[in-house]
Design a protein around this motif. Sequence first.
Motif, PDB file in Angstrom:
ATOM      1  N   GLY A  35       0.793  -1.224   0.000  1.00 38.39           N
ATOM      2  CA  GLY A  35       0.000   0.000   0.000  1.00 38.39           C
ATOM      3  C   GLY A  35       0.823   1.271   0.000  1.00 38.39           C
ATOM      4  N   GLN A  36       2.148   1.133  -0.047  1.00 44.85           N
ATOM      5  CA  GLN A  36       2.971   2.339   0.053  1.00 44.85           C
ATOM      6  C   GLN A  36       2.871   3.210  -1.202  1.00 44.85           C
ATOM      7  OE1 GLN A  36       7.196   1.687   0.320  1.00 44.85           O
ATOM      8  NE2 GLN A  36       7.572   3.615   1.339  1.00 44.85           N
ATOM      9  N   CYS A  37       3.060   2.620  -2.382  1.00 44.21           N
ATOM     10  CA  CYS A  37       3.057   3.460  -3.577  1.00 44.21           C
ATOM     11  C   CYS A  37       1.725   3.349  -4.326  1.00 44.21           C
ATOM     12  CB  CYS A  37       4.243   3.153  -4.492  1.00 44.21           C
ATOM     13  SG  CYS A  37       4.175   1.584  -5.349  1.00 44.21           S
ATOM     14  N   VAL A  38       1.357   4.461  -4.958  1.00 45.16           N
ATOM     15  CA  VAL A  38       0.046   4.547  -5.618  1.00 45.16           C
ATOM     16  C   VAL A  38      -0.123   3.510  -6.741  1.00 45.16           C
ATOM     17  CG1 VAL A  38      -1.482   6.049  -6.954  1.00 45.16           C
ATOM     18  CG2 VAL A  38      -0.213   6.970  -5.002  1.00 45.16           C
TER      19      VAL A  38
ATOM     20  N   CYS B 176       4.158   8.619  -4.049  1.00 41.91           N
ATOM     21  CA  CYS B 176       3.048   8.896  -4.975  1.00 41.91           C
ATOM     22  C   CYS B 176       3.416   8.524  -6.403  1.00 41.91           C
ATOM     23  CB  CYS B 176       2.610  10.355  -4.875  1.00 41.91           C
ATOM     24  SG  CYS B 176       3.710  11.527  -5.714  1.00 41.91           S
ATOM     25  N   ARG B 177       4.681   8.626  -6.725  1.00 41.00           N
ATOM     26  CA  ARG B 177       5.249   8.236  -8.028  1.00 41.00           C
ATOM     27  C   ARG B 177       4.789   9.133  -9.175  1.00 41.00           C
ATOM     28  NH1 ARG B 177       9.104   5.368  -5.824  1.00 41.00           N
ATOM     29  NH2 ARG B 177       9.551   4.164  -7.693  1.00 41.00           N
ATOM     30  N   VAL B 178       4.273  10.330  -8.884  1.00 36.75           N
ATOM     31  CA  VAL B 178       3.828  11.191  -9.961  1.00 36.75           C
ATOM     32  C   VAL B 178       5.006  11.962 -10.559  1.00 36.75           C
ATOM     33  CG1 VAL B 178       3.265  13.359  -8.761  1.00 36.75           C
ATOM     34  CG2 VAL B 178       1.807  12.554 -10.626  1.00 36.75           C
TER      35      VAL B 178
ATOM     36  N   MET C 158      -1.667   7.810 -15.088  1.00 37.88           N
ATOM     37  CA  MET C 158      -2.300   6.721 -14.350  1.00 37.88           C
ATOM     38  C   MET C 158      -2.321   7.003 -12.845  1.00 37.88           C
ATOM     39  SD  MET C 158      -3.410   4.698 -16.609  1.00 37.88           S
ATOM     40  CE  MET C 158      -3.958   3.310 -15.597  1.00 37.88           C
ATOM     41  N   VAL C 159      -1.238   7.597 -12.327  1.00 38.63           N
ATOM     42  CA  VAL C 159      -1.226   7.934 -10.897  1.00 38.63           C
ATOM     43  C   VAL C 159      -2.376   8.893 -10.595  1.00 38.63           C
ATOM     44  CG1 VAL C 159       0.038   9.197  -9.106  1.00 38.63           C
ATOM     45  CG2 VAL C 159       1.210   7.450 -10.473  1.00 38.63           C
ATOM     46  N   TYR C 160      -2.541   9.888 -11.451  1.00 43.12           N
ATOM     47  CA  TYR C 160      -3.655  10.823 -11.244  1.00 43.12           C
ATOM     48  C   TYR C 160      -5.003  10.115 -11.369  1.00 43.12           C
ATOM     49  CZ  TYR C 160      -0.688  15.006 -11.217  1.00 43.12           C
ATOM     50  OH  TYR C 160       0.226  15.963 -10.877  1.00 43.12           O
ATOM     51  N   GLU C 161      -5.110   9.216 -12.321  1.00 43.30           N
ATOM     52  CA  GLU C 161      -6.388   8.500 -12.491  1.00 43.30           C
ATOM     53  C   GLU C 161      -6.667   7.596 -11.296  1.00 43.30           C
ATOM     54  OE1 GLU C 161      -6.573   6.473 -16.257  1.00 43.30           O
ATOM     55  OE2 GLU C 161      -6.938   8.346 -17.363  1.00 43.30           O
ATOM     56  N   PHE C 162      -5.617   6.917 -10.807  1.00 35.56           N
ATOM     57  CA  PHE C 162      -5.796   6.038  -9.646  1.00 35.56           C
ATOM     58  C   PHE C 162      -6.251   6.849  -8.434  1.00 35.56           C
ATOM     59  CE2 PHE C 162      -2.688   2.409 -11.033  1.00 35.56           C
ATOM     60  CZ  PHE C 162      -3.640   1.963 -11.922  1.00 35.56           C
ATOM     61  N   LEU C 163      -5.602   7.986  -8.208  1.00 36.12           N
ATOM     62  CA  LEU C 163      -5.971   8.798  -7.045  1.00 36.12           C
ATOM     63  C   LEU C 163      -7.334   9.446  -7.255  1.00 36.12           C
ATOM     64  CD1 LEU C 163      -2.534  10.383  -6.123  1.00 36.12           C
ATOM     65  CD2 LEU C 163      -3.768   8.566  -4.927  1.00 36.12           C
ATOM     66  N   GLY C 164      -7.564   9.930  -8.475  1.00 35.95           N
ATOM     67  CA  GLY C 164      -8.836  10.592  -8.753  1.00 35.95           C
ATOM     68  C   GLY C 164     -10.015   9.639  -8.658  1.00 35.95           C
TER      69      GLY C 164
END
Lengths: 607, 319
Positions: free
Chosen positions: A533-536, B56-58, B96-102
Amino acid sequence: MDLRWIPGATPTSAESAAIDQALTPLAADSVELGPRQLLLPALHAAQSRIGWISPGALNHICQRLDVPPAEAFGVASFYAMFSLERRPQAVVHVCDDIACRTSGALHICSELEKKLGPEGKPPAGAGATWLRSPCLGKCERAPAVLFQIAGAAGGEWSQSPATVTQALEGLEHRTPPTQASTWLVPQAQGPERHRLRLLRRIGKVDPENLDDYRAHGGYAALRRALELGPDGVLREVVDSKLVGRGGAAFPTGRKWEAVARAAVRPHYFVCNADESEPGTFKDRVLMEEDPFAIIEAMTIASYATGSERGFIYVRGEYPLAFARLRRAIEQARTRGFLGSNVLGHGLRFDLDLRRGAGAYICGEETVLFNSIEGLRGEPRNKPPFPTQVGLFGKPTGVNNVETLVNVLDIVLEGGPAFAAIGSGQSTGPKLFCVSGSVTRPGLYETPFGVTLRHILELAGGIHGGRKLQAVLLGGAAGVFVTPDEIDVPLTFEGTRAIGATLGSGVVMAFDDSIDLHDIVLRIAAFFRNESCGQCVPCRVGTVRQEELLLRLAAGKPLGSRETESVLLGDISQVMRDASICGLGHTASSAIESAIKKLNLFQGAKKR
Amino acid sequence: MIDPATGRNQRMIELTIDGRTVSVPEGSTILDACRTLEIDTPTLCYLENLTPVNVCRVCVVELEGSRVLVPSCSRKVEPKMVVRTDSERVRLSRKMVYEFLGSSTDLSFAPGEVHRQMESYEAKPDRFGARTLPAKSGERDHAHAGHHQPAVAGHAQTVFQPVKVDNDLYVRDYSRCILCYKCVEACGEDAQNTFAISVAGRGFDARISTEYATPLPDSACVYCGNCIAVCPTGALMAKSEHDLRERGQWEPAKQSVTSTICPYCGVGCTLELHVQDNRIVKATSPLDHSVTSGHLCIKGRFGWEFVQNLGPLTSRDAP
């Protein structure tokens, strides 16, 4: 630190006694390593005493180890084998992972649900409950269950193959059954037994007797290593071209040299025995049946890399392996094979045994370090690499169990002789965990280079005269291989050529009666449950991947199958490219291969 | 280049980013180098005054010789690195990071910068279907590690849940939490050393929690509010702001900011008082302030109600 404890939370005398007892023999470690690294052993003590970690117990642990309660809670709640809510003392974990679910595990689950109530939700006052579990590493004797019985007279043991009746009896009697053997190594009884190297002592040596180990050739390699000197051992290991058997196939010699040359001291050496890749059970068999070999190999590794202290981290679901290793370490220490003057040679080396608590991700090397250090099981960014900044921030060598056991022959016979075994760049013998729809599942050993077909034939072919549908090669993080690909040579190069991987040596066969959709969905669920769960990319990606497959399985895609296919491609690419560690990098590999190569989820359910 | 901190000569490292050569001091990150070149690089979990956690890897970029993308916020520069920040792979990962969070959290209170970036990367969080309804209060706090949470057919799982209001000073709206770890760092070693909160659980069920999810008044929290100051999505918010928003009276356009010095002690923290309709609605401190680095204590953060308490003075101790 001026920490605030949990107000009004006091442990029972049983809890504090169990925690104090667990910490006493380890207290000396706190001086060198700090108290925090005792968190996991202390949590285990609390859990196994009353069946859950109460606020009082956690408070006591935090006060003893100077850890903030919120952080200790964060660590405890990371592990599947710990409960932070009151729970019955007797728990049975039922493996419903790939191999077991093709061998009746789901029937056990549904029967236990009828008898004991929903999973983890027993009726008030019940003395027992059950939980589904990821792969318990008993795939050759599926289906498997693991009992976790708390209390002064409690214990933990696994049983396989298991029935509903046995699961219920275990919960009631709370004592382990007498099981003749816990492993299956068909070659050990066959004509090939003389050619076995890694498995040659399995079933022949008493795993609880150091003298018997020596009578079977034990400790000859360490004596030879002491003659060769640290540089000599390094040279042999480099010349052997041995690469890691945990899945990543990194050259062992290069790793050892980097640790040996690291200027910062002390150095540590870690044995990664957190074997949790679904379908994998090779390290368990080695630990249960030949534990001294691992201790000897660790001693050699530490000698070569200038480490005075080693750690063996065993997954929580392997109670027998843990118990056998603990006994073996105690004997070795008593007899001068560990300690301040190993073999009277002036060599200082000792081993700590650590136990995981139910988390696949802890097999990732940097996660394993964090777990030992009492932190949450989250990976670290690389670089820096463990050989420079590893356990406790020091240069650290870390190898898988099978990798280490290879070192014994390398030292005894020399690197070049070892390099002559196998094929091409894949040198030495290799263990294969064969399970699923074969006649004789079990642990097999061959030199690198035999074909997948050969391994399946060794295991007696597909059982019941059925046809092979697919093989899962390398585990949940591996790929599916089709029947027309089974002539692939099982080498690193050979599997790479067909876009596959050897991974941890899993060969799981599925006959044509098995619904592979169900298997693929279980793999997706596995990664969703085991992501730290650490990285998105991995935390959300594993969830979105599973949701997408469920939509396809239900025949209800969002938009069209084409848009879903693009979406799945995007999900797997971001997990592969942007996740921190290998879990995210490989979470879609088996799934993508199933869809592309086996035509799954393309229309109506294939039965 | 002379390092202002040590007065010593700093070695410069030369690397190539998007075909342009740049020299930055040794120890800089790729992100520092990107910013030197004014390359627009999105970040979420990164903050100048906290240790990078790179979760976050963005901010990922493509680095020649690396199989996977690397987080620019924490990867130190090395001589001759060749970096690409606008390749197809980089763009896809960021999108994808934005889509996953959004799709899994409520980003409506995230700053405009986040929404601008989401648009520029063409993030479409709706691709994963309708979002699930909020979980019941406390449900996510009790999720057991490794226990499978069944998916809701055709829906995208979210972290939606009711707002936690358990004290007078700030609220925790974890439907908005992107798990950037900043609050944990600010509460712990990077600022306050209080350690009232931690990440608990794992996987999609991971959450920010006190021990046993106990309410804040029973926890180690000292209400410094430094977690609010670093939260990038409005998951942590002063109750004064939360209440105004609930009443539909939060109007940033009508707010002005007045700089002053905190009146309570001799440290001399700079306060920025956010004022709306001639009332203080929030107090912050600038990130780049040499005394506070953006951090305050309970008094500076919340102790300004007396300024606008227009009722008669009374003794709190009066019977």
